[in-house]
Design an enzyme around this catalytic site. Structure first.
Site, PDB file in Angstrom:
ATOM      1  N   CYS A 115      48.549  44.715  45.321  1.00  0.00           N
ATOM      2  CA  CYS A 115      47.356  45.564  45.309  1.00  0.00           C
ATOM      3  C   CYS A 115      46.896  45.966  46.709  1.00  0.00           C
ATOM      4  CB  CYS A 115      46.221  44.870  44.569  1.00  0.00           C
ATOM      5  SG  CYS A 115      46.598  44.494  42.843  1.00  0.00           S
ATOM      6  N   HIS A 255      39.812  48.691  46.872  1.00  0.00           N
ATOM      7  CA  HIS A 255      40.740  48.536  45.745  1.00  0.00           C
ATOM      8  C   HIS A 255      39.923  48.352  44.482  1.00  0.00           C
ATOM      9  CE1 HIS A 255      43.620  47.017  42.992  1.00  0.00           C
ATOM     10  NE2 HIS A 255      43.311  45.750  43.154  1.00  0.00           N
ATOM     11  N   ASN A 285      42.440  48.577  36.866  1.00  0.00           N
ATOM     12  CA  ASN A 285      43.080  48.145  38.105  1.00  0.00           C
ATOM     13  C   ASN A 285      44.496  48.703  38.125  1.00  0.00           C
ATOM     14  OD1 ASN A 285      44.431  46.779  40.145  1.00  0.00           O
ATOM     15  ND2 ASN A 285      43.511  44.786  39.699  1.00  0.00           N
TER      16      ASN A 285
END
Length: 330
Positions: A115, A255, A285
């Site tokens: 990520c 993020h 996500n």
């Protein structure tokens, strides 16, 4: 002529058409729309078509970024791809995208930082531009992470979605371009986010498949504590490198992991929530794709104009984290 920096001269994004809502997930696991929304901020996420891979949607985003840059695929000299869900272990997804977009003159490799991958890739790409090795670098964050999700595991299946974003980096003059980069990692906590099987440590076997060891595993409580701790640190460190203050930043793009994480971290960092862009309610996500997807949507919403200072933050498996300050050149 001012100092030359690496800057973003093209941006492209793509999300699959198929939508998986919280109501859909109610049919798969013991959950509810209210439970998911209150704990994550997510309402829906996109799921890649069964005939597509990470390289396919990455190539779409890449083509859009190249088109906006005014370049041709043959002008791209380096392709960097970041993904938690690559097409395969070898070859790199970057080389597969090179083939699909016909960037025949480009070197290509993958950066694996989950990520935080886009932050790491942006830092790497910046070096190649600023040291004169390449003039045009294509950076892609692409995820088909739904392929690695166990849809009987409530802890993970509610969180993740698929998507891709790409930028073209080239030389720009100050004040525009990548102002500063900061990267970090803590391998002592590597076990908190992982896909256990399929590598040399735990090779694929009938047993690993039956045990679900090829699915993403995550220790949510530890990841939450980690993220809330490192996001303010990353912000402070990259601001110090740049010689800037929080008040100088026009837009923060973290993020898009979980709204509780973002809310807690920005409160701890002392950042005005009105300066923080969040779109995870629509996409969930999307791992390494989340920052470029958010960057693209923020621009579409009129929140970015030429000369604006944007602070990007990534964090995830490794555990790893990074931050980049960009003076918007488009």
């Amino acid at each position: 002529m001012g100092k030359i920096r690496a800057g973003i001269i093209g941006l492209g994004t793509y999300v699959p058409a198929d939508v998986l809502t919280n109501s859909d997930l109610e049919k798969l696991v013991n959950t509810s729309d209210e439970w998911i929304t209150s704990r994550t901020g997510i309402k829906e996420r996109r799921i890649i078509d069964k005939n597509q891979a990470a390289s396919d949607i990455g190539a779409i985003a890449a083509a859009k970024a190249i088109d906006e840059s005014g370049l041709n695929p043959e002008d791209i000299e380096l392709i960097i791809c970041t993904s938690l869900s690559p097409d395969m272990i070898a070859p790199s997804t970057a080389t597969i995208i090179q083939h699909k977009i016909k960037a025949k003159n480009a070197a290509a490799f993958d950066v694996s930082s989950a990520c935080a991958g886009f932050s790491f890739g942006l830092s790497v790409g910046t070096q190649f531009i600023e040291n004169g090795t390449y003039n045009n670098v294509l950076l892609i964050g692409t995820e088909a992470i739904s392929r690695f999700i166990d849809y009987s595991d409530r802890k993970t299946c509610i969180l993740f979605g698929d998507g891709a974003g790409a930028v073209v980096l080239a030389k720009v003059e100050e004040p525009y371009g990548i102002v500063a980069n900061y990267l970090g990692a803590d391998g002592n906590r590597h076990e908190h986010i992982r896909i256990p099987a399929g590598g040399s440590s735990v090779p694929a076997s009938e047993e690993t498949v039956l045990n679900g060891e090829h699915f993403l595993k995550m220790n949510g409580n530890e990841v939450f504590k980690f993220a809330v701790r490192v996001i303010p640190q990353a912000i402070d460190n990259v601001l110090q490198i740049a010689g800037l203050k929080k008040e100088d930043i026009d837009l923060f793009i973290p993020h898009q992991a979980n709204k509780r994480i973002i809310d807690s971290a920005i409160e701890k960092a002392g950042i005005d929530e009105n300066k923080v862009f969040i779109n995870l309610d629509k996409y969930g996500n999307t791992s390494t794709a989340s920052v470029p997807l958010a960057l693209g949507e923020a621009r579409e919403n009129g929140l970015l104009k030429k000369g604006d200072l944007t602070l990007l933050i990534g964090f995830g498996a490794g555990l790893s984290w990074g931050a980049n300050i960009v003076c918007w050149a488009l």
